[in-house]
Structures are given as structure tokens and as C-alpha cells.
Motif scaffolding. Sequence first.
Motif, short mmCIF file in Angstrom:
data_model
loop_
_atom_site.label_atom_id
_atom_site.label_comp_id
_atom_site.label_asym_id
_atom_site.label_seq_id
_atom_site.Cartn_x
_atom_site.Cartn_y
_atom_site.Cartn_z
N ASN A 12 11.48 6.73 -2.30
CA ASN A 12 11.38 8.18 -2.50
C ASN A 12 11.67 8.94 -1.20
OD1 ASN A 12 9.07 7.61 -1.09
ND2 ASN A 12 7.66 8.13 -2.74
N HIS A 39 -0.54 -3.04 3.55
CA HIS A 39 0.69 -2.30 3.79
C HIS A 39 1.78 -3.20 4.37
CE1 HIS A 39 2.89 1.34 3.96
NE2 HIS A 39 2.75 1.61 5.24
N GLY A 55 6.59 0.68 -1.39
CA GLY A 55 7.41 1.85 -1.07
C GLY A 55 8.47 1.56 -0.02
N ASP A 56 9.23 2.61 0.33
CA ASP A 56 10.26 2.42 1.36
C ASP A 56 9.62 2.27 2.74
OD1 ASP A 56 10.59 5.44 0.07
OD2 ASP A 56 10.06 5.46 2.19
N GLY A 57 8.48 2.94 2.95
CA GLY A 57 7.77 2.74 4.21
C GLY A 57 7.23 1.32 4.27
N ASP A 58 6.63 0.91 3.17
CA ASP A 58 6.04 -0.41 3.03
C ASP A 58 7.08 -1.53 3.22
OD1 ASP A 58 3.39 -1.62 1.55
OD2 ASP A 58 5.18 -2.73 0.95
N ILE A 79 10.26 9.11 1.52
CA ILE A 79 9.12 9.80 2.13
C ILE A 79 7.89 8.88 2.11
CG2 ILE A 79 8.14 10.80 -0.01
CD1 ILE A 79 8.76 13.06 2.90
N PHE A 80 6.93 9.13 2.98
CA PHE A 80 5.62 8.50 2.84
C PHE A 80 4.84 9.35 1.86
CE2 PHE A 80 4.84 6.13 7.14
CZ PHE A 80 5.99 5.38 6.94
N GLY A 81 4.55 8.81 0.69
CA GLY A 81 3.83 9.59 -0.31
C GLY A 81 2.34 9.64 -0.04
N LEU A 82 1.72 8.46 -0.05
CA LEU A 82 0.25 8.39 -0.03
C LEU A 82 -0.37 9.04 1.21
CD1 LEU A 82 -2.08 7.25 -1.80
CD2 LEU A 82 -2.07 5.27 -0.31
N THR A 83 0.31 8.94 2.33
CA THR A 83 -0.27 9.53 3.54
C THR A 83 0.17 10.99 3.73
OG1 THR A 83 1.46 8.36 4.73
CG2 THR A 83 -0.76 7.44 4.86
N ILE A 143 7.16 -1.01 7.82
CA ILE A 143 6.17 -1.97 8.33
C ILE A 143 6.45 -3.40 7.87
CG2 ILE A 143 4.53 -1.51 6.43
CD1 ILE A 143 2.29 -1.67 8.61
N ILE A 178 0.85 -1.20 0.00
CA ILE A 178 0.00 0.00 0.00
C ILE A 178 0.88 1.24 0.00
CG2 ILE A 178 -1.72 1.31 1.33
CD1 ILE A 178 -2.93 -1.16 0.11
N GLY A 179 0.46 2.22 -0.74
CA GLY A 179 1.22 3.46 -0.91
C GLY A 179 1.01 3.89 -2.34
N CYS A 180 1.54 5.04 -2.71
CA CYS A 180 1.46 5.42 -4.12
C CYS A 180 2.09 4.31 -4.96
CB CYS A 180 2.22 6.73 -4.37
SG CYS A 180 1.52 8.10 -3.45
N SER A 181 3.23 3.81 -4.45
CA SER A 181 3.95 2.74 -5.11
C SER A 181 3.09 1.49 -5.28
CB SER A 181 5.17 2.39 -4.26
OG SER A 181 4.76 2.29 -2.90
#
Lengths: 310, 635
Positions: A133, A80, A104-107, A135-139, A111, A61-64
Motif C-alpha cells: 500500500n 515484524h 506489508g511492504d514495510g514488513d 505506506i506504513f499503515g498500522l503505525t 525490516i 506485523i502491520g494492518c496486513s
Amino acid sequence: MSAFSAIETKRDVDQNEFTPDIEPQATWCPGCGDFGVLKALKGAMTEVGKNPDEVLLVTGIGCSGKLSSYFDSYGYHSIHGRSLPIARASKLANPNLEVVAAGGDGDGYGIGGNHFMHTARENHDMVYIVFNNEIFGLTKGQTSPTSPKGHKSKTQPHGSAKDPVRPLSMSLSAGASYIARTAAVNPNQAKEILVEAIEHDGFAHIDFLTQCPTWNKDAKQYVPYTDVQDDEDFSFEVTDRQEAGEMMYEAESRLSQGEVLTGRFYREDRPSYGQEKRHTGEMPEQPLAERYFDDSYEWERSADLMHRHR
Amino acid sequence: MTNDELLWRIAGGSGDGIDSTSQNFAKALMRSGLNIFTHRHYPSRIRGGHTYVEVRAASHEVKSRGDGYNFLLALGDSFARNPQEDAYYGNEEVKPLTENLDDLREGGVIVYDEGLLDESDVADLDEQAEENGWHVYPLNLRGLAREHGREVMRNTAGVGATAALLGMELDPVEELMEERMSGEVLEQNLEILEIAKNEVEEREFTHDLQIPAVEDGGNDEQVLVSGSTAIAYGAIDEGCRFISGYPMTPWTDVFTIMSQNLPEFGGIAEQVEDEIAAASLAIGASHAGVKAMSGSSGGGFALMSEPLGLAEMAETPIVLVEAMRAGPSTGMPTKPEQGDLEHVLYTSQGDSNRVVFAPGNAQEAYEQTRRAFQLAYNYQLPAIVLYDQKLSGELINVDEAFFDREPNPSLGSVLTEEEIADAPHHHSGKFNRYRHDVENGVSPRSIPGQEDGRFLVTGNEHTPQGHISEDPDNRINQMDRRMEKLESIRAELDANDQSSQTVYTPDDEAEHQYGIMTFGSQQGTVEEATKRLSDDGHSVKALGVSELLPYPTEEVKAFLDSVDQCMIVEMNASAQFRGLTQKELGGYGEMMTSLLKYNGNPFEPEEIVEGFESSISGDGDAPGHSTTFVPAASD
Ligand SMILES: Cc1ncc(C[n+]2csc(CCOP(=O)(O)OP(=O)(O)O)c2C)c(N)n1
Ligand code: SF4
């Protein structure tokens, strides 16, 4: 006729076959690095001659994570951080599928960090793309595990006190057998690396630098970049674990200082998890999924185990 | 009464071989023609500590543990003998004697290992024995085992002594030993068994307890299985060939049995990094076309909450097992409770769209696991088998023929490539995976690798092609279709002539004054209590509910309409099953009372009898301190 003819019967595939009837502009911002990943992945899949119906793309989950919406194959936009456990079981169930996981990198490094470590360790035969990126994009722009130290965001108003994770080094120590870093601003290299990753028999981790012009204001944050394979300053053997480790450390340190090093960092020929499991007799030779379509297969029953309970 | 049933309790330390000894003893009795039920009690400790297993053997059918027991084999806890003076365990070695005496019936027999236990440590054993008419036989089992083999074989000596005291033939015990041991170990064990039996036989006995008489010859068509075995075997017969898990007591039982068998049967077992991964792997395997299962106990199941919701939204079939133990949090790891009911029904965000079964015994565990797979794969949703530590480990004899079933490897609502070619596609060429306009709410799926079947799965709300969508009309269509599946399942379950709910009517009358209702693993105990109450002249019948979601509203209503008052028996403190029933029926509250137990031990039949007598018919003593009575709601 095989139950899975998309896998068995090879045919030429046009790049457009990977394009669904839905526009990425629907959610991705203009100038987003995610477009570059999408383009490179389509190019790479076409180049290695994959049929869209034999590819399974599992995203988080995320823009990615929206990658699976804009890439037409079998897709699983999951939850996520959990793309890897879903992807690797699909691969075990049907090793003939071309399995790609992405997020993403957060994903992936936040987590889903635990799954990242273990999927790399087990060396599942798949490609794992992390849209990095920083950063957290989607949130909407919170600090991520790869954000540089001192990074200010709404949730870290005083600037992050944490050093960013070192994804390449993490991947190496966890046990990935192919590790590369590329960037959306470098489409040719990105495609080549993806082709190698798809062809690699083992866990291929790509730290894919993607700019986020919306929350990380500088849209050119990864330009200029240097390809470590093309630059004489860097000479190391990608199959040498120690040299690769040192090179990764260097690349990660320099990224924190704004210098971008990309390229192949590590490659190892080691049996994939599926091969290991087949070797120890923990996995059938034929894809398990095919058995459910095989009317002549004799299914064992619990009655065969009853002698133990008499 | 004495010879009607044997309730043999073997007590000692965890890790002392109590489990395997009792299992073989139980099998030997089963082979000689008796019906068996075992109850296992153990602490959350790897070695040492007080543990026991009770083997109930009778010529009549037994569906539950008994009330207390009548034969104690106290072996002593070898791990408690710490050479250091101030050992942490203190003088715990007398525990196998002291801890067990409360439940020993009048006139019962005690055999204890004087090689390890000292009677003088138990201050008033003599007086107690005198008062209760117990027959105490100290035997040096440890010495005997040492002399003829190794100390660990004192269990075998204990079994030999038991045989002598109960007038039992050794043949079935010897046969079992020969099947599972060989060489010197076998020789020594056989020798110790013989010697112990012969030595004890020479003594004078004061008791008259004997092995129960077998009515009609042998019982060789029987097998001894646990609830966990039954769940694992149900899954295997339903074609499940993928399991992923992370150990947690008592779920570990199913996980272990599956992991040991699946590779032999050409399947895959994966122990993974955590329970989120475990449930997610099951989703991945199922998506790729394999019948898959995962599971856990309370805390681990909590981690599965998010993938569970994903499976509902994405309509990926999976079967999850939830083996309850006492909570909250890590609670009491080795003690049973039925406190996770609401957790399993409602965990994860959004409206629950899942099937939940709670089998009442081993046979139901087998059948409902199969049913769980069928519903999960036919209707594309998660199905959960909810049971507990009690049903997990207890052994019961079942007709071997029961397991002689046809396998069912069908993936359910999956299309072949020919069918995909004929199925409606979107004008873009994409397979309409989540069509609105289907019967039963089920839109057939394709499997990755099939030509022209590709689609997108997402945990977000989505269009028929699987694209993320927040369109209000599409949302209603998709939501209604997913919820419709539950109604279709309810209709299918109701139409099935074999109900999952077990009605127990000792006297075959339809109408009764009183009803007792329970769910899950307490069913056998409730049946046994109901029989006793009926023998005592009460007009009572029982219902064991094992479909929880969708709830069997009509069946429960019919049951409640046929009685005046109903007592609801469950192992938790907040009457969760009663709450569910009232929610589903929207009434009947004023006729329901609750009998609750949550001290870590399952009900004994007599506790249900007492609870019934005091609370419903009002003619008994108040229930004991271990059970709680909650009266009916009134205006
Ligand atoms: C369990 C859970 N926690 C939080 C979220 C909210 N969430 C959605 S995307 C996201 C972060 C996305 O950042 P990243 O993974 O770096 O991907 P990007 O959007 O930058 O591509 C978060 C926190 C969620 N969906 N699920
Ligand atoms: S928010 Fe950033 S990562 Fe997300 S689509 Fe926009 S630019 Fe890309």
C-alpha cells in the motif's frame, strides 16, 4: 490413522469455513485494500480444495499482519518482518502443509528484506503475499520502502529523497520462481493468481497492491489498471528471465508515474528447496513432523556416535 | 608430586594441527587408563599466532585445568616464517617458547623443535632454566619429519619424543593413528613416531618426570567429549531433529556437530541469513511439530531477543544455546567469560518467562540439555542452555555407559487428533488453544495439519482462541497462567531427587565455616580448589549452581545457612551471579564476597585458593593481578 488427517483426507470445503467468528472491521478501515486480499485468499483456497486445517498462514506485523486473524486456518501472527523464516521452517518440518506467508511492504521489503532475499533464493515451496500500500499503515502513515520519491509524511516532512524499491525486480534477481502483481481492486485476477501461486511448486511471490484510504488518501489509487497478459502492447514470455526482467522494470517505472500494470511476470520450473534438500540427503523423504507421532520409529541415539570419542 | 600428574602443553601456530595432535595424544593416554582434562587456548586468528592445548592426565579424577604445567612441546609456528624480510609477524616464531614459560612448573621439561625455533632468540632461556630446574631438550623435529615424510608430520615426531621422555608405550598412539589414517600417510607417520622415539631414547635424560602410574589396568570404557559435544548429544537423545543457526564462536561448535549429525539421523540442519532468522526458524519448525533448537553467542543472541519473546508469548517451545565469550560487543571471540548472564535472563521485552540452565561440566551439559527440551516442550516456553567458550572446547573423559540412554522423542503437551476431538472447543468450533483453566499453567496444543485443531498464535496478548485482545481481565488470566508455568517448573525441579546443583563437600560434613559458590563452567575448578583448601585444613565446601531461572532459592538458602561466609566465584567484572543470588534471596549480602576474573582466561584452581586465603580467612597474600576481590556488603 494418520496424525494429520486434515492433510490426508480430502473433502469439499465451503468458503465460509475460512471465516472465523471475528470481524475484520474490528481493525481494518472501511475501504481498505486488505479486505480484497482476504476475499481472494478465501476464494483461492476453496477453489484448490484446501482444508482449513491443512493451511498454515504466517503473518508479520502491520494492518496486513492481521490477515491471519480474519482467515480461519492454522495461523501464526508473528513479529515484524519475520513471517518468512517461521513459514519456511514449518514447511521443511512438514512439507505437506500448505504454507502461506503474508505482510506489508514495510514488513516484507523493509525490516524483513534480508529474509525475503534468502527465502526467494532458496525457492521454498510457499506463497508469499506482500500487501503493497506504499505506506506504513498500522503505525499511522509513515513513508515505506515502496512510497514514491518525494512522498511527504510526518517522518519525511521534506518529501522522501529515496527512490522506491522495485519489488518485482528484487524478487527476480533474488531467485523467486513465480512472480506476479495483482491488486485488491481486481478481485478476479487476484484469485486466479493466488490459485496459480498455491499450485506452483516453489517460491511464489505476489506483490499485492492494496489501497490505504486512511493514509494514502486516494482510495482508488490502483484504478484503472492494466493486465499485462490481456494487453497487446505487452508481449513477453513469462518463462524468459530476461524478457520478464524488462517487463518488471517497465511495470515498476510506470507505477511510479501512476500507471498500474498487473499480471503474471515470471514463472520458472525449478526444484523447490525441499526437493533439493531431499535430493542431497539433507532432508528425510517422509515429513519430519509425522515421525513424532509414529510409535514404531526407531530413534537413533548419541550412543551410536561414541566410537568417535574412544 | 612429579609423577602424580602429567600436564602436557603442546604449543605452536593456529592451523598447525595442534588441536588434532593433542586430541589424539589425550585419547591415547585415556586408553592407557588415565583420567583426562584438556584446556584449549587460541587467538582469534585463522592461521599462525600463538596457540596451545594443555592435556592434564592423572590416575586420580581431574575436573579442571591444573595450575601451570610440567611438560612443554614447543613446535614452532610454521605460518610465522614469512619469506619477506619485513613480514608482519616479525620474529614471532620464538613465541611457542617465550609465551609459555611463565606457567611452566619448577623441574619441568621443555622439548622444542630446533628446526623452527632458535634458542638464542630467547635471551635468557639458559638462566631461566637453571633457576627453575627445567630440563631442556632441543630436537630437530622438523628435519626428522621432512626426511621421513612431510613437514606437517613434525607433530607426530613431537609425540614420539614425548613418549620417549616420559617412558610411555606407543601402542595406544599407533592404534589411534591406524584408526584414522591409511596408506602412505599412515606408514610415514608410524615411521616418524618410531624413529623419534628411538632417537630420543638413546639420549641421556636429566629429568625424572614419568607418565603417571595407572592404578587398575585400562580405561577402555571411557570416551573423550567436550561440553559442546555433550549439548549436541543431549539434544539428539531428546529427539531434536531440527537446528538452525548462523556461525559465531564459540556457538559454532554445537552448530557444527548438530549439522554434521542431523542429516544422517533423518533430521534437518539449516544455516541461515542471520540470527533473527535462526531463532525464527526454530519457532516455525517447533510450531509444525518438530523438536527444534537454535543458538548463538552474545551478539547473535542479542538478535534473537525478539523471537525469544515471541516464543514466550506464543508459547512455542524452543531450545536456545548461548555460548558466552568475553564481551561487550564482539569482545574477545576466542576467550571465555560469564558476562552474558543478565543478558540471557532479561533480554527481550516484558516479564521473562523462560528456563535457563548453566551446566557445570560435560555430563551436566548433556543432562541439562535434555531437561531443557523436556521443560520447553512440556511447558511450552523457551529454554536456554548457557555455557561458555571454556566448557565448549575442553575435553574430559566420561564413562561411555553414561551416554547409553533411552531417547525421548515426545513432543510434550501436544494432543493427538482423538484428544483434540474430546478437548474443549469454543462455541464457534475453534480449538481453545490458550485455555485459562488448566493445571500447571499449560494448555495443550495441536499441530498444524491436525483435523479440528486450528488456532491462531500471536505475539500480541490474546484470548483463549488466540485472538488479539487488550481486555484487562483476559490479560491477567493469560499472564498469570504463563507465569504459573515457572512455579510449576520450580516445583518439578525441586521434587526431582537428582538435583542439578552440585554440592561438593570434601569431608562429608554438613556444616562448614566457609562456602564457595559458583555457576556454570567454573564448577570443576572450584571443586578442585575446595579439595586443596580442605586438605590444608580449612573447613570449606562448594556449591555449583546450574539452574538460574527459575532460581533454586531453597537449595541455595540451605547451602548458605550451613556456612558462615561464602565466596562467589565467577568470570565477569560486575558479579552478575552474585547480584542474581542477592535479588532472588533478598538478603545474605553481608556474608558474600566475590572473586572475579575477566582477563579472558578461566580460573586456575590455585587462584581460587589464593583468593580464598587472602579474602576469606585473611591469611594469604592478596590475589594476583588477574583476579579481583569484592568484599561482602555491609551496612
Ligand atoms: C521491530 C519492530 N519495529 C517496529 C514496529 C512497529 N511497526 C508495526 S507495523 C509497522 C509498519 C507496518 O507497515 P507495513 O509493513 O507496510 O504494513 P501495513 O500496516 O501498511 O499493512 C511498524 C513499523 C514493530 N512492531 N516491530
Ligand atoms: S490504516 Fe490503511 S492499511 Fe491499515 S487498515 Fe486502515 S486503510 Fe488499511
